[in-house]
Scaffold this active site. Structure first.
Site, mmCIF file in Angstrom:
data_model
loop_
_atom_site.group_PDB
_atom_site.id
_atom_site.type_symbol
_atom_site.label_atom_id
_atom_site.label_comp_id
_atom_site.label_asym_id
_atom_site.label_seq_id
_atom_site.Cartn_x
_atom_site.Cartn_y
_atom_site.Cartn_z
ATOM 1 N N GLU A 144 0.889 -1.161 0.000
ATOM 2 C CA GLU A 144 0.000 0.000 0.000
ATOM 3 C C GLU A 144 0.916 1.196 0.000
ATOM 4 O O GLU A 144 1.270 1.722 1.040
ATOM 5 C CB GLU A 144 -0.907 -0.041 1.242
ATOM 6 C CG GLU A 144 -2.164 0.756 1.092
ATOM 7 C CD GLU A 144 -2.013 2.218 1.453
ATOM 8 O OE1 GLU A 144 -1.190 2.902 0.813
ATOM 9 O OE2 GLU A 144 -2.739 2.671 2.344
ATOM 10 N N GLU A 153 4.408 8.379 -4.202
ATOM 11 C CA GLU A 153 5.235 7.880 -3.098
ATOM 12 C C GLU A 153 6.236 6.833 -3.573
ATOM 13 O O GLU A 153 6.804 6.089 -2.780
ATOM 14 C CB GLU A 153 4.340 7.315 -1.977
ATOM 15 C CG GLU A 153 3.813 8.423 -1.090
ATOM 16 C CD GLU A 153 2.789 7.962 -0.061
ATOM 17 O OE1 GLU A 153 2.656 6.752 0.172
ATOM 18 O OE2 GLU A 153 2.105 8.850 0.490
HETATM 19 N N1 SAH Z 1 0.860 -1.191 4.953
HETATM 20 C C1 SAH Z 1 0.381 -0.278 5.977
HETATM 21 C C2 SAH Z 1 1.044 1.076 5.905
HETATM 22 C C3 SAH Z 1 0.981 1.777 4.568
HETATM 23 S S1 SAH Z 1 1.761 3.350 4.562
HETATM 24 C C4 SAH Z 1 -1.123 -0.182 5.880
HETATM 25 O O1 SAH Z 1 -1.647 -0.501 4.824
HETATM 26 O O2 SAH Z 1 -1.787 0.231 6.839
HETATM 27 C C5 SAH Z 1 3.165 3.065 3.578
HETATM 28 C C6 SAH Z 1 4.404 2.708 4.385
HETATM 29 O O3 SAH Z 1 5.365 2.270 3.471
HETATM 30 C C7 SAH Z 1 5.043 3.848 5.121
HETATM 31 O O4 SAH Z 1 5.210 3.453 6.453
HETATM 32 C C8 SAH Z 1 6.409 4.048 4.436
HETATM 33 O O5 SAH Z 1 7.417 4.397 5.368
HETATM 34 C C9 SAH Z 1 6.668 2.698 3.855
HETATM 35 N N2 SAH Z 1 7.448 2.592 2.603
HETATM 36 C C10 SAH Z 1 7.211 3.234 1.440
HETATM 37 N N3 SAH Z 1 8.027 2.803 0.457
HETATM 38 C C11 SAH Z 1 8.811 1.846 1.013
HETATM 39 C C12 SAH Z 1 9.842 1.006 0.494
HETATM 40 N N4 SAH Z 1 10.184 1.066 -0.791
HETATM 41 N N5 SAH Z 1 10.447 0.163 1.345
HETATM 42 C C13 SAH Z 1 10.064 0.076 2.642
HETATM 43 N N6 SAH Z 1 9.093 0.836 3.176
HETATM 44 C C14 SAH Z 1 8.452 1.710 2.374
#
Ligand code: SAH
EC number: 2.1.1.321
Length: 688
Positions: A144, A153
């Site tokens: 996500e 993002e």
């Molecule tokens: N999966 C959770 C949070 C989603 S928010 C849910 O659905 O509730 C997205 C998260 O991804 C954030 O915490 C961000 O720090 C992390 N993130 C984004 N790109 C990333 C990457 N390439 N590798 C590791 N973490 C990542």
């Protein structure tokens, strides 16, 4: 460990060195993050869970072990869903350390310690192999990583890398696919966020029109996305010119390419008009069948039953480089260009294919006119608000005399031009502006005012009488507006600047605005309360650790802070009358002592007191005021109408009081508000 951070104080303008705890940024990020909002997004959570269950079953049906890679695990939620759905093992990747730590705790608390491995790395750093972070490649990819623009993002490069190095060929992906939709519209309101419309000024010697430099005409603006709660845009504020069409989609179960590219669709306008804006949103299909769909479509596209409020995913407004007349039934081409992180749009008339191809520029838009660097979208809207301008015109007419010497202090303001015209050209105008000298030079030139208005590039405290050609200022004006302002009272910088230039003011100087006042009202939000409200459990998983973490970050600075929100996007109803709580007299210098007030405000309606909203009003001249907050309470239910060009300050109460009837509530909220004139900070405390 402590670090020192230098910054200009937004209110006082003073350069200060703040000793910051090394965790300050972490706490800010957590306290202001969208994690709580995501966890409150029931529609999203339910559909992810359905999609994950379906993917795990498909893998199991093939007789394989279900190995999950969850990139960006946050609280660990999606991995816990996968583990509950029967996945054999989950690798939960999270780059943000405090979140990874929280995920470890949450996973443990929910009893998934031996099924989920939290890895605190960026996914591109993750290794696979017997000694690696992952024992083997995964066959289920859950993520996500989307923002309102879908790819902002970094979802595309992350997927590209994951397919190359972290997952098996033919893996199941949840979501399976994302689709981006667009609709072409004409909207004076939204277009006013991107171009400066001619400003009409009724001067004594006839009507004057302030125009913008020609470079602005075709300027593509800035690439940053304009994301808004499109559901708050009433249908009277735009005209639909095309049906909703699919612009492009991304299949996440196959290798993804992040390199820049473009997509193109043919549109047949359903109405003639001026094509100005592309509205866009996306949906995600959680499984290949497309039966589990989560959509961001706005109210006129989807049924109200599908409605889920959320702030972490909204809708996008894209501005075409210039407005293009289109005719009903006469085909046009809409092109979406994207790089790894952003999307932009151009429109072509359906001429020869070759000619059209040539017109596609895959290069990201760069502002050529400088106005888009100086004025952000709400600021454009504000400058284009002819009602607001007329308040300034009326007040200037009251205070300007033919021999006035006028100094304007405000960033990127049109006031000097207004003052010049309204002073029947006799007025000497000085414009103290540190930002974008070159833009204003061009702007004044476009209006043949380059030798009428003198731009002074100096901080107020460095102003000398030679800047002012040895004249004393008889009229000091400001909107006030400063680009460094985040909270409403940061624009009190005008007061500090006024204090700094005191020695240059004539003894009978007129200051416009003559004063400002801070106003406050208790409200119940329809939805915004969710972003700061604890979750407890989410789809049966205990995420209280996350709640505690947010609470801890909010309390990191002993006193809680108010936060800026554009309330036209977030409906609320007033539970009290608006109340003036502090006044600031610009005719005098900033006092040495603090300004403070205490009192109580009566609750007049039943409802949940989520917080207080605060805003500034500027008293330009006798009987003429402009509000940067409440415009009116539109009905007996207490629904509020807010200034659409400004952010208001919201102070969320730490606990919500709910009143079913007026008699069973504390009928008043007491408050104490203190403006520290040394630091420019406003501290507040409320008791319910
Ligand atoms: N999966 C959770 C949070 C989603 S928010 C849910 O659905 O509730 C997205 C998260 O991804 C954030 O915490 C961000 O720090 C992390 N993130 C984004 N790109 C990333 C990457 N390439 N590798 C590791 N973490 C990542």
């Amino acid at each position: 460990m402590k670090t020192f951070c230098g910054r200009a104080n937004p209110t006082t303008g003073a350069m200060e060195w703040l000793e910051e705890d090394e965790n300050y940024d972490y706490h800010q990020e957590i306290a202001r993050s969208r994690y709580a909002d995501m966890l409150h997004d029931k529609d999203r959570n339910v559909k992810y869970y359905q999609g994950i269950r379906a993917a795990v079953s498909r893998v199991k049906e093939r007789g394989e072990k279900a190995i999950v890679l969850d990139i960006g695990t946050g609280t660990g939620l999606l991995s816990m869903m996968a583990a509950s759905a029967g996945a054999d093992f989950c690798y939960a990747i999270e780059v943000f350390k405090p979140m990874a730590n929280a995920a470890v705790k949450i996973v443990e608390k929910n009893g998934f310690r031996d099924k989920i491995k939290v890895i605190n790395k960026h996914s591109t750093e993750v290794t696979v192999g017997p000694d690696g972070d992952m024992q083997c490649r995964a066959n289920i990819l859950v993520t996500e990583l989307f923002d309102t623009e879908l790819i902002g993002e970094g979802a595309l490069p992350t997927y590209e890398h994951a397919h190359k190095y972290l997952v098996q060929e033919g893996c199941e992906a949840v979501p399976h696919r994302a689709t981006v939709y667009v609709q072409l519209v004409e909207s004076k309101r939204m277009w006013s966020w991107n171009k400066l419309f001619p400003v009409h000024v009724e001067a004594e010697d006839g009507e004057k029109i302030i125009v913008s430099p020609s470079e602005m005409e075709n300027c593509p603006g800035v690439p940053s996305v304009c994301d808004i709660q499109l559901n708050q845009m009433p249908s009277r504020d735009f005209t639909i010119l095309s049906d909703v069409v699919t612009m492009f989609s991304v299949d996440f179960s196959k290798p993804v390419r992040s390199a820049s590219t473009y997509y193109r669709v043919q549109l047949e306008p359903v109405k003639s008009g001026k094509a100005q804006i592309v509205l866009s949103w996306w949906d995600i299909d959680m499984d290949p069948s497309g039966m589990i769909n989560c959509t961001m479509a706005p109210y006129w596209v989807k049924s109200t039953s599908a409605f889920q409020w959320r702030d972490h995913w909204m809708q996008c407004v894209y501005f075409l480089p210039n407005e293009e007349p289109v005719l009903q039934g006469e085909k046009v081409y809409l092109t979406a260009c994207r790089d790894e992180y952003s999307v932009w749009y151009t429109l072509q008339k359906a001429r020869g294919e070759e000619e059209n191809k040539a017109a596609i520029s895959v290069e990201s838009p760069v502002c050529r006119c400088q106005a888009h660097l100086l004025w952000n979208r709400p600021r454009f809207g504000q400058l284009n608000d002819q009602n607001r301008t007329s308040q300034y015109i009326k007040s200037l007419m009251k205070v300007l005399k033919t021999d006035s010497v006028c100094l304007c202090i405000s960033d990127g303001s049109l006031l000097p031009v207004l003052a010049h015209y309204l002073g029947a050209k006799q007025v000497q105008c000085f414009f103290l502006s540190l930002v974008y000298y070159f833009f204003f030079f061009k702007f004044f030139k476009a209006n043949h005012l380059e030798d009428k208005i003198k731009i002074i590039e100096a901080r107020p405290e460095l102003l000398t009488s030679s800047h002012l050609e040895d004249k004393k200022i008889s009229v000091l004006v400001g909107e006030p507006f400063f680009t460094t302002s985040l909270l409403p009272w940061h624009n009190l910088y005008f007061w500090y600047a006024r204090t700094a230039v005191t020695s240059h003011l004539a003894s009978n100087v007129t200051v416009l605005p003559q004063s400002a006042s801070l106003h406050m009202m208790i409200v119940e939000f329809q939805d915004l309360w969710r972003i700061r409200s604890p979750c407890g459990t989410c789809e049966g998983f205990d995420v209280q650790t996350m709640d505690d973490m947010i609470k801890n970050s909010l309390n990191f600075r002993e006193s809680k802070e108010a936060e800026p929100h554009p309330l036209w996007e977030y409906p609320c109803k007033s539970l009290s009358d608006p109340q003036e709580v502090l006044t600031f007299d610009f005719r005098k210098t900033v006092p040495q002592h603090s300004l403070s007030t205490e009192g109580s405000v009566n609750l007049l309606r039943k409802g949940k007191s989520h917080g207080a909203v605060l805003w500034m009003e500027y008293h330009l001249a006798a009987d003429i005021s402009v509000s940067t907050g409440l415009l009116q309470i539109s009905n007996e239910k207490g629904n509020c109408e807010w200034n659409p060009h400004c952010k208001q300050a919201v102070y969320f109460f730490s606990s919500v009081i709910e009143s079913e009837t007026l008699s069973d509530i504390p009928s008043a909220v007491t408050y104490a508000i203190n403006f520290n004139t040394k630091t420019g900070d406003i501290a507040m405390d409320f008791k319910l």
